[in-house]
Motif scaffolding. Sequence first.
Motif, mmCIF file in Angstrom:
data_model
loop_
_atom_site.group_PDB
_atom_site.id
_atom_site.type_symbol
_atom_site.label_atom_id
_atom_site.label_comp_id
_atom_site.label_asym_id
_atom_site.label_seq_id
_atom_site.Cartn_x
_atom_site.Cartn_y
_atom_site.Cartn_z
ATOM 1 N N VAL A 45 0.914 -1.129 -0.149
ATOM 2 C CA VAL A 45 -0.055 0.059 0.057
ATOM 3 C C VAL A 45 0.854 1.241 0.019
ATOM 4 O O VAL A 45 0.756 2.185 -0.912
ATOM 5 C CB VAL A 45 -0.863 -0.001 1.184
ATOM 6 C CG1 VAL A 45 -1.545 1.306 1.280
ATOM 7 C CG2 VAL A 45 -1.971 -1.278 1.204
ATOM 8 N N SER A 62 -8.529 3.655 -11.689
ATOM 9 C CA SER A 62 -8.262 2.605 -11.177
ATOM 10 C C SER A 62 -8.948 1.216 -11.502
ATOM 11 O O SER A 62 -8.135 0.106 -11.750
ATOM 12 C CB SER A 62 -8.335 2.747 -9.430
ATOM 13 O OG SER A 62 -7.773 3.724 -9.001
ATOM 14 N N ALA A 82 -4.840 0.237 -4.708
ATOM 15 C CA ALA A 82 -5.534 1.058 -3.627
ATOM 16 C C ALA A 82 -4.617 2.124 -3.153
ATOM 17 O O ALA A 82 -4.924 3.561 -3.229
ATOM 18 C CB ALA A 82 -5.975 0.359 -2.379
#
Length: 400
Positions: free
Chosen positions: A6, A52, A154
Amino acid sequence: MDVALVLIGLVGGVITALSPCILPVLPVIFLSGADRERRPYPVVAGLVLSFSLLTLLGAALLAALPLPPGTIRWAGLVALVLLGIGLIVPRFEAILEAPFARLPQARAGRDRGGFVLGLVLGTVYVPCAGPVLAAITIAGATGDIGAGTIALTAGFAVGTGLTLMVFALAGRAVSQRVAAFRRRQRAIRVASGVAVVLLALGLTFGVNVPNYATALDHEFQRLLPAHVPTGSDVPPALAECVGQALYTEPPDESQDCGPAPALTGITDWVGTPVTLAGLRGKVVLVDFWTFDCINCRHVIPHVEDWYAKYHAQGLEVIGVHTPEYSFEHEIAGVRRAVAREGITYPVAVDNDYGTWQAYGVQAWPSLFLVDAMGQVRHVAVGEGGYDETENLIRELLTTP
């Protein structure tokens, strides 16, 4: 979910939003904040969401549907022009927003239109290549989407979204403090519409922009805890050289990176097909690129110049076109790009990522310099290091 992945995605998203790739989209983002009738949050949210999803799932979905590879991009460009005209002509905007009139929204009209504008921007937003985005894109294109890829996506979305929001809020702050902005809201909306239409035209005709973020990109890459592998069978020596090229300055002397892998899974050629085995005895430069990559387009003139200067002395160049987005699979687009960039050396079309994975490539562009014995002696990633690469070309050409 892996926190490290992440964080890697987050840093990659920030780098992308600070890179030259944001320049075509920046006027629209900035003016969305300056427009008092349209809050910037839905615009940025729509852009991040569509970008995304298309990055992660677009290639896999298009592979399952009987649609040409460029469908999403061209649909986005057409929609972008229509939305730009809508910003200029309010009555036309009302027609465009009519299908969304019954959707529940916290605010009506303008926010809804802003979210739609963001969704469209996401389909044509072209970020710079990097190790993080490369891992996300290839996972989506090959259908190998797991928890790690989702974590990267993400983080990337959050990093990009936060940075774009800063630009949008800066536009809002300027508009609130400068009286001219408050008095000329209509003019701002027209300017926004013109910017959107110009953006669509620029993306359609491949307008290039200068690079100013190469150094920033390299500095951030050095902070990453580990690189993201894109090939599981890469020889250790070659993988080590690729990792060094990603996170350190280009070396001044030749390296020992092991044998150069063969060109694998090539689906087409632009120019005369060649093999590394057939070029044994020659010095070979292998350039991994893709036609909608800004950094690749900055490197190609240097590669072409070396080919022109040293070909008679024994230098061969092979371009390996490995697509980043689904529309870049189109062979017609590759041929147009080769003609546009003035490329005279053969280009292998690596639509199935076979050669990309064999070399362990992690970013566009990547250069591999192979000596006359078929050994990789130098790896360079991204822009820069041109003098070092040219010096090594001359050195290898004079080595018996």
